[in-house]
Design a protein around this motif. Structure first.
Motif, mmCIF file in Angstrom:
data_model
loop_
_atom_site.group_PDB
_atom_site.id
_atom_site.type_symbol
_atom_site.label_atom_id
_atom_site.label_comp_id
_atom_site.label_asym_id
_atom_site.label_seq_id
_atom_site.Cartn_x
_atom_site.Cartn_y
_atom_site.Cartn_z
ATOM 1 N N ALA A 1 0.834 -1.209 0.000
ATOM 2 C CA ALA A 1 0.000 0.000 0.000
ATOM 3 C C ALA A 1 0.866 1.254 0.000
ATOM 4 N N PHE A 2 1.909 1.256 0.825
ATOM 5 C CA PHE A 2 2.774 2.429 0.922
ATOM 6 C C PHE A 2 3.535 2.677 -0.382
ATOM 7 N N VAL A 3 3.999 1.620 -1.021
ATOM 8 C CA VAL A 3 4.717 1.759 -2.295
ATOM 9 C C VAL A 3 3.795 2.361 -3.350
ATOM 10 N N HIS A 4 2.548 1.913 -3.390
ATOM 11 C CA HIS A 4 1.609 2.475 -4.356
ATOM 12 C C HIS A 4 1.301 3.941 -4.053
ATOM 13 N N SER A 5 1.297 4.302 -2.790
ATOM 14 C CA SER A 5 1.085 5.707 -2.430
ATOM 15 C C SER A 5 2.277 6.571 -2.820
ATOM 16 N N ALA A 6 3.459 5.979 -2.835
ATOM 17 C CA ALA A 6 4.675 6.724 -3.167
ATOM 18 C C ALA A 6 4.904 6.839 -4.676
ATOM 19 N N MET A 7 4.058 6.186 -5.477
ATOM 20 C CA MET A 7 4.196 6.279 -6.931
ATOM 21 C C MET A 7 3.881 7.690 -7.401
ATOM 22 N N SER A 8 4.513 8.088 -8.477
ATOM 23 C CA SER A 8 4.197 9.384 -9.078
ATOM 24 C C SER A 8 2.758 9.363 -9.579
ATOM 25 N N ALA B 1 -9.686 -0.050 -5.140
ATOM 26 C CA ALA B 1 -8.321 -0.520 -4.884
ATOM 27 C C ALA B 1 -7.907 -0.170 -3.455
ATOM 28 N N HIS B 2 -8.187 1.061 -3.039
ATOM 29 C CA HIS B 2 -7.903 1.458 -1.652
ATOM 30 C C HIS B 2 -8.601 0.507 -0.685
ATOM 31 N N PHE B 3 -9.893 0.338 -0.890
ATOM 32 C CA PHE B 3 -10.697 -0.493 -0.001
ATOM 33 C C PHE B 3 -10.170 -1.930 0.038
ATOM 34 N N SER B 4 -9.894 -2.491 -1.133
ATOM 35 C CA SER B 4 -9.469 -3.898 -1.228
ATOM 36 C C SER B 4 -8.126 -4.156 -0.572
ATOM 37 N N GLU B 5 -7.148 -3.288 -0.853
ATOM 38 C CA GLU B 5 -5.836 -3.543 -0.267
ATOM 39 C C GLU B 5 -5.884 -3.405 1.249
ATOM 40 N N PHE B 6 -6.714 -2.506 1.765
ATOM 41 C CA PHE B 6 -6.811 -2.366 3.209
ATOM 42 C C PHE B 6 -7.724 -3.413 3.834
ATOM 43 N N THR C 1 -0.653 10.166 4.191
ATOM 44 C CA THR C 1 0.369 11.171 4.477
ATOM 45 C C THR C 1 1.516 11.073 3.483
ATOM 46 N N ILE C 2 1.885 9.868 3.092
ATOM 47 C CA ILE C 2 2.941 9.667 2.091
ATOM 48 C C ILE C 2 2.612 10.470 0.832
ATOM 49 N N GLN C 3 1.337 10.453 0.440
ATOM 50 C CA GLN C 3 0.937 11.117 -0.799
ATOM 51 C C GLN C 3 1.103 12.632 -0.735
ATOM 52 N N LEU C 4 1.138 13.195 0.455
ATOM 53 C CA LEU C 4 1.331 14.643 0.594
ATOM 54 C C LEU C 4 2.710 15.084 0.104
ATOM 55 N N PHE C 5 3.647 14.142 0.073
ATOM 56 C CA PHE C 5 5.020 14.464 -0.307
ATOM 57 C C PHE C 5 5.365 14.073 -1.737
ATOM 58 N N ILE C 6 4.394 13.566 -2.478
ATOM 59 C CA ILE C 6 4.614 13.126 -3.858
ATOM 60 C C ILE C 6 3.960 14.146 -4.788
ATOM 61 N N GLU C 7 4.756 14.656 -5.719
ATOM 62 C CA GLU C 7 4.242 15.660 -6.654
ATOM 63 C C GLU C 7 3.081 15.093 -7.470
ATOM 64 N N GLY C 8 2.010 15.865 -7.539
ATOM 65 C CA GLY C 8 0.843 15.449 -8.306
ATOM 66 C C GLY C 8 -0.116 14.570 -7.532
ATOM 67 N N ARG C 9 0.243 14.193 -6.312
ATOM 68 C CA ARG C 9 -0.630 13.356 -5.487
ATOM 69 C C ARG C 9 -1.175 14.200 -4.349
ATOM 70 N N MET D 1 -5.915 12.342 0.949
ATOM 71 C CA MET D 1 -7.325 12.717 1.092
ATOM 72 C C MET D 1 -7.910 12.079 2.361
ATOM 73 N N ILE D 2 -8.618 12.896 3.131
ATOM 74 C CA ILE D 2 -9.291 12.393 4.330
ATOM 75 C C ILE D 2 -10.296 11.308 3.942
#
Length: 147
Positions: free
Chosen positions: A24-31, A68-73, A112-120, A123-124
Motif C-alpha cells: 500500500a505504501f509503495v503504491h502511495s509513493a508512486m508518481s 483498490a484502496h478499499f481492497s488492499e486495506f 500522508t505519504i501522498q502529501l510528499f509526492i508531486e501530483g498526489r 485525502m481524508i
C-alpha cells in the motif's frame, strides 16, 4: 500444531501483513503519472470483463481507484486480525482495538505519504475508505473463523 509449526505460521503471517502494508505504501509513493497508468490498465481490464457480461457502463476510473484502496486495506485488516489470532487463538477479537488502531495508523500513514509526492494528494476521504476496508477485512475473517 506443534511449537515449530506454530512459530513458522506466526512468522509467515507477520511477513504477509508487513508485505501488504508495504504494498500500500509503495503504491502511495508512486508518481501521479505512474499511478494513473496503473489505474487505467486495471480499469481497462475490469471494463473488458464487465462488458463480457453485458455490464460496466457505470464503472469509472475513480471507482476503480477507490475500490483498490478499499481492497488492499481489507487484506491488511484480515492479516492484522490473523496476527491477533497468532497470539490468542481462542479470542482474537480481544485484540480488536489494537487491530483497528494499527489499521487506522496504516491508513493515515498511507495518505500522508501522498502529501510528499508531486501530483498526489492525501485525502481524508481515502483514510476513511482505507479504514472501512480494514474493518471489513477483519470482520470477514472473524465471521469466517466463527463458522
Amino acid at each position: 500444531m506443534n511449537h515449530r509449526a506454530s512459530a513458522r505460521f506466526r512468522v509467515i503471517i507477520l511477513v504477509l501483513t508487513a508485505a501488504a502494508i508495504v504494498f500500500a505504501f509503495v503504491h502511495s509513493a508512486m508518481s501521479a503519472d505512474l499511478s494513473s497508468k496503473e489505474s487505467e490498465g486495471v480499469f481497462a481490464f475490469l471494463c473488458g470483463i464487465l462488458r463480457f457480461f453485458g455490464a460496466g457502463e457505470e464503472l469509472t476510473e475513480h471507482i476503480v481507484r477507490k475500490l483498490a484502496h478499499f481492497s488492499e486495506f481489507a487484506a491488511v485488516g484480515g492479516l492484522l486480525l490473523s496476527c491477533a489470532y497468532c497470539f490468542d487463538r481462542m479470542r482474537p477479537q480481544r485484540y480488536a482495538v489494537q487491530v483497528l488502531f494499527a489499521g487506522l495508523s496504516a491508513a493515515l500513514i498511507d495518505e500522508t505519504i501522498q502529501l510528499f509526492i508531486e501530483g498526489r494528494a492525501g485525502m481524508i476521504a481515502d483514510v476513511w475508505i482505507d479504514f472501512a476496508g480494514v474493518v471489513t477485512g477483519a470482520l470477514l475473517l472473524l465471521a469466517f473463523c466463527a463458522v
